[in-house]
Design a protein around this motif. Structure first.
Motif, PDB file in Angstrom:
ATOM      1  N   VAL A 124     -37.923 -14.335   8.578  1.00 63.69           N
ATOM      2  CA  VAL A 124     -36.609 -13.700   8.413  1.00 63.69           C
ATOM      3  C   VAL A 124     -35.539 -14.781   8.245  1.00 63.69           C
ATOM      4  O   VAL A 124     -35.505 -15.751   9.001  1.00 63.69           O
ATOM      5  CB  VAL A 124     -36.270 -12.819   9.634  1.00 63.69           C
ATOM      6  CG1 VAL A 124     -34.876 -12.209   9.480  1.00 63.69           C
ATOM      7  CG2 VAL A 124     -37.318 -11.722   9.814  1.00 63.69           C
ATOM      8  N   VAL A 131     -37.390 -16.744  12.781  1.00 64.68           N
ATOM      9  CA  VAL A 131     -36.046 -16.552  12.233  1.00 64.68           C
ATOM     10  C   VAL A 131     -35.559 -17.925  11.785  1.00 64.68           C
ATOM     11  O   VAL A 131     -35.364 -18.823  12.600  1.00 64.68           O
ATOM     12  CB  VAL A 131     -35.094 -15.938  13.272  1.00 64.68           C
ATOM     13  CG1 VAL A 131     -33.723 -15.689  12.653  1.00 64.68           C
ATOM     14  CG2 VAL A 131     -35.679 -14.632  13.811  1.00 64.68           C
ATOM     15  N   ILE A 140     -35.968 -10.522   4.537  1.00 66.75           N
ATOM     16  CA  ILE A 140     -37.130 -10.280   5.392  1.00 66.75           C
ATOM     17  C   ILE A 140     -38.401 -10.296   4.550  1.00 66.75           C
ATOM     18  O   ILE A 140     -38.494  -9.618   3.524  1.00 66.75           O
ATOM     19  CB  ILE A 140     -36.996  -8.939   6.125  1.00 66.75           C
ATOM     20  CG1 ILE A 140     -35.852  -9.025   7.145  1.00 66.75           C
ATOM     21  CG2 ILE A 140     -38.307  -8.541   6.799  1.00 66.75           C
ATOM     22  CD1 ILE A 140     -35.610  -7.739   7.893  1.00 66.75           C
ATOM     23  N   SER A 148     -28.422 -11.760  15.570  1.00 71.32           N
ATOM     24  CA  SER A 148     -29.562 -11.722  14.637  1.00 71.32           C
ATOM     25  C   SER A 148     -30.882 -11.714  15.389  1.00 71.32           C
ATOM     26  O   SER A 148     -31.812 -10.970  15.041  1.00 71.32           O
ATOM     27  CB  SER A 148     -29.500 -12.921  13.689  1.00 71.32           C
ATOM     28  OG  SER A 148     -28.358 -12.859  12.861  1.00 71.32           O
ATOM     29  N   VAL A 198     -33.603  -8.652  15.205  1.00 70.67           N
ATOM     30  CA  VAL A 198     -34.958  -8.878  14.706  1.00 70.67           C
ATOM     31  C   VAL A 198     -35.999  -8.419  15.729  1.00 70.67           C
ATOM     32  O   VAL A 198     -37.011  -7.801  15.370  1.00 70.67           O
ATOM     33  CB  VAL A 198     -35.145 -10.371  14.358  1.00 70.67           C
ATOM     34  CG1 VAL A 198     -36.625 -10.703  14.171  1.00 70.67           C
ATOM     35  CG2 VAL A 198     -34.371 -10.716  13.100  1.00 70.67           C
TER      36      VAL A 198
END
Length: 346
Positions: free
Chosen positions: A147, A121, A106, A179, A183
């Motif tokens: 990320v 992401v 991150i 994920s 996030v």
């Protein structure tokens, strides 16, 4: 809420190494990828449908990016982190997805430390700790949190890299949904959730398409580059050596057609909820322009916001500075436009 492990950059390196990381490092010199110009990555994209290559080029034409944005990205790329290197700082966290622990790298730019910012992401097959790299640097400077989840299939160690092979892939793909949800929760502040985008090239591009189709609604927008839209169709028409090389990972089109359908974005195209952009190279032997054409036309028939650009001169890998700037200027502009944000690079 899932348990969070936050480590310093130094500790994060140890955490990734404790996974047995053997992931590939980024090329030390831009444009120096050892395979970038090989026939495996530069040749001719697959065309099998009723429209010819030239007709597809005309239907999905190359467009120049914003010149000012491209010039600024070029300056950042050339600087190589000498003046500013936000991407060198970051943390490694992990969360639980069932019995699976998923690490994430991150990076949060200084202006976003205390306010809600959009999150990108990024999926790829590597497993690297935080350090300077031009790709996250671009997005951090543009005001995005960046990320990188290390989901099953990433090259963290042999077992993790093989964890999404064959029949395990449908279950492993749920890491993409998990994920995205993690996030969004992780960066929600005072009840305000951020916009979350999904991005990837090649292997990561496939993950992006799955995130926007099979797991529609998890991400607010997506941009997939050098990605396959229909794995069954692609491998049915691909050269035999490529089919054999990928059968263990994806499945054999002759004996496992249902597996390939179950992990193909085209199977779930009717689920798309947010804007999605695809970019393919006309000289990329690892993609099918015809399959992408079918994907886009099906999505548009349902009034979905899906676009495709074919760049005739691009192959599969884009490691040359001009290619890097071209692609990333389009990607950053796409997310900024879809979310009503001006593009201002620090």
């Amino acid at each position: 809420m899932a348990r969070v492990k936050t480590l310093t950059v130094r500790a994060g390196l140890g955490a990734l190494l404790s996974l047995g990381s053997t992931g590939c490092a980024h090329a030390p010199v831009l444009g120096a990828h050892p395979d970038a110009d090989s026939p495996a990555y530069v040749g001719k994209a697959l065309v099998t449908g009723s429209r010819s290559t030239q007709e597809l080029f005309a239907a999905y034409p190359r467009r120049e990016p914003d010149s000012r944005l491209a010039a600024r990205l070029g300056e950042i790329l050339a600087d190589g982190g000498k003046t500013l290197h936000w991407s060198a700082s970051g943390s490694v966290e992990s969360f639980q997805h069932g019995e699976v622990t998923i690490p994430l790298v991150i990076r949060v730019p200084p202006p976003c430390q205390d306010r809600v910012c959009p999150v990108i992401v990024f999926y790829n097959g590597a497993c690297a700790p935080p350090r300077y790299h031009w790709r996250p640097e671009f997005f951090l400077r543009a005001g995005f949190i960046f990320v990188e989840p290390h989901i099953r299939g990433n090259r963290c160690d042999e077992a993790w890299a093989d964890a999404d092979n064959g029949s395990r892939k449908p279950e492993a793909q749920t890491d993409i949904e998990a994920s995205g949800r993690y996030v969004r929760t992780r960066f929600t502040r005072d009840g305000v959730a951020p916009k979350v985008g999904i991005l990837g090239w090649s292997y990561g591009g496939n993950q992006t398409l799955i995130g926007m189709t099979r797991f529609a609604g998890t991400y607010d927008a997506g941009f997939a580059l050098s990605a396959k839209t229909d794995l069954l169709s692609f491998f049915q028409n691909a050269p035999e050596d490529l089919r054999q090389a990928r059968a263990r990972e994806y499945g054999d089109p002759d004996t496992e057609p249902e597996l390939l359908r179950s992990i193909s974005p085209i199977t779930y195209v009717d689920r798309i909820q947010g804007p999605l952009a695809l970019m393919l190279g006309g000289r990329d032997p690892k993609v099918s322009l015809s399959d992408a054409d079918v994907f886009v036309r099906r999505a548009r028939a349902r009034q979905q916001d899906v676009s495709l650009m074919i760049v005739p001169e691009h192959g599969h890998l884009t490691e040359q500075p001009g290619e890097i700037v071209f692609e990333h200027a389009h990607v950053i502009q796409f997310f900024a436009d879809r979310w009503g944000r001006p593009v201002e690079l620090h």
